[in-house]
Design an enzyme around this catalytic site. Structure first.
Site, PDB file in Angstrom:
ATOM      1  N   GLY A 205       0.959   1.819   0.947  1.00  0.00           N
ATOM      2  CA  GLY A 205       0.493   3.003   0.235  1.00  0.00           C
ATOM      3  C   GLY A 205      -0.990   2.950  -0.029  1.00  0.00           C
ATOM      4  O   GLY A 205      -1.719   2.145   0.557  1.00  0.00           O
ATOM      5  N   ASN A 206      -1.451   3.813  -0.925  1.00  0.00           N
ATOM      6  CA  ASN A 206      -2.857   3.836  -1.296  1.00  0.00           C
ATOM      7  C   ASN A 206      -2.982   4.197  -2.773  1.00  0.00           C
ATOM      8  O   ASN A 206      -1.975   4.442  -3.440  1.00  0.00           O
ATOM      9  CB  ASN A 206      -3.640   4.815  -0.412  1.00  0.00           C
ATOM     10  N   SER A 207      -4.191   4.248  -3.259  1.00  0.00           N
ATOM     11  CA  SER A 207      -4.426   4.407  -4.697  1.00  0.00           C
ATOM     12  C   SER A 207      -4.641   5.839  -5.149  1.00  0.00           C
ATOM     13  O   SER A 207      -5.015   6.078  -6.299  1.00  0.00           O
ATOM     14  CB  SER A 207      -5.657   3.571  -5.109  1.00  0.00           C
TER      15      SER A 207
END
Length: 402
Positions: A205-207
């Protein structure tokens, strides 16, 4: 600038005293309009001493001056802090049973409401509907902070700090009341960050928090558009965004955006989309084996949703906007990479911003450069994500008018 500062009856009213001082120190004339309940928390002498103006709550006060109309007509900005659940309900239904709600009904100036209440009240369907109604009318409703509430309670519903309310309110005033220039338009916005499963409990995923995409959706609603927000892994369903479609993976986001885009005048891809996904996802959790290195995870490229939309144009005349979250490296700075992405993707506009080291992801502010399909700079914007959202829609509208 002349500001009407409304104060509703909540314990957070004491923070409005600090807000009043900040607005006065910034050189603005402020007339405080408390509700009768607010005066049980902070008395009229305090408001009068700090504002230098008289304080009243009743529509029958100053009848010769027609105060219940004059205050709203003369204000350049109306701010209500705290805005309780009761105040939001009365404002949404157009009641005018005291001086503050009458002022809200009369004014044509920008209106900023800063809610404060217990979490259960903020999340109640009635409050959610009232906030959505107000935002749809162009009222700027600030998201409450999350933290310690009255007593031992903690959660979303805390009044934002006075300096934050002042900053947002003055920024809104500088932009003026939002026009209804997207009325009759249908737009699709994506927000958040997609996740690609590694196993049943882990993911790539990412932030991205989705805050910029949510701000874009809310701004479009306030400007009259019919909005579909496709949200990837947002912390909670946002209010005031039109139709909300929750998704998890890139494939789900692609399907939802394409379905909604069939009838859309504009599509804004603000979501941070995973470029790759695992080829194989086991049915059981991958176990750690002592002394053994983990097996490599083979990845395959995800569909390029932005490029698909830009190439296919699912509706004639559709405007497609992408986002480029970039970091500088040895090959170029953020804008260099953003311009290159714009030329590759074929979108009408690409919003370029720097990420990492506390920038953009998860913050309330953004600093962007908008470029066209050739990579030429069209516009820049720095400030709250709400401000950036309006600048993006301004740029979209110029393309829709062609």
């Amino acid at each position: 600038m002349r500001i009407a500062l409304g104060v509703a009856g909540g314990v957070a009213a004491y923070k409005a005293v600090l807000l009043l001082r900040l607005l006065r120190e910034a050189g603005h004339a402020v007339r405080v309009i408390p509700t009768a309940a607010a005066l049980r928390f902070v008395g009229a002498p305090t408001w009068e001493a700090l504002s230098g103006e008289s304080v009243s709550t009743d529509v029958f006060d100053d009848v010769p001056g027609v105060a219940h109309v004059a205050l709203g007509q003369s204000a350049d900005l109306v701010v209500v802090a705290p805005a309780t659940a009761d105040l939001l309900a009365r404002a949404a239904t157009g009641q005018a049973d005291d001086l503050l709600t009458a002022t809200l009904l009369v004014t044509r100036a920008p209106v900023v409401l800063a809610p404060a209440m217990h979490t259960e009240m903020w999340e109640h369907p009635a409050t959610v509907a009232n906030v959505a109604t107000l935002r749809a009318r162009g009222v700027h409703v600030i998201e409450p902070a999350s933290g310690r509430l009255t007593g031992a309670d903690s959660g979303p519903g805390r009044l934002p700090e006075p300096d934050e309310i002042a900053r947002v309110a003055l920024e809104v005033a500088s932009r003026g009341a939002r026009p209804r220039d997207l009325a009759g338009r249908r737009v699709v916005v994506s927000a958040g960050g997609t996740r690609e499963a590694i196993d049943p409990v882990r993911f790539i995923g990412n932030s991205s928090s989705g805050k910029q995409g949510v701000a874009l959706a809310r701004a479009a609603v306030a400007r009259g558009a019919d909005v579909v927000l496709v949200g990837a892994n947002l912390a909670q369903p946002p209010s005031g965004v039109g139709t909300f479609v929750p998704v998890v993976s890139t494939a789900e986001l692609r399907d939802a955006v394409r379905a909604a885009a069939q009838e859309a005048d504009a599509v804004v891809m603000a979501a941070a989309v995973a470029d790759f996904r695992p080829v194989h996802v086991p049915d059981a959790k991958i176990k750690k084996v002592a002394g053994q290195a983990p097996a490599p995870i083979e990845l395959v490229e995800n569909p390029d949703i932005l490029r698909e939309l830009a190439t296919e144009r699912l509706r004639p005349g559709q405007v497609v906007v992408g986002f480029a979250a970039e970091t500088g490296d040895a090959d170029g700075d953020v804008l260099t990479h953003g311009r290159a992405k714009a030329r590759r993707k074929g979108a009408d506009l690409v919003v370029v911003n720097a990420v990492g080291a506390g920038k953009a992801f998860g913050t309330d502010e953004n600093d962007v450069t908008i470029v066209d399909g050739a990579g030429e700079v069209v516009e820049t914007a720095a400030g709250s994500k709400e401000l950036v959202a309006d600048v993006v829609w301004d740029a979209v509208l110029k393309r829709l008018a062609r």
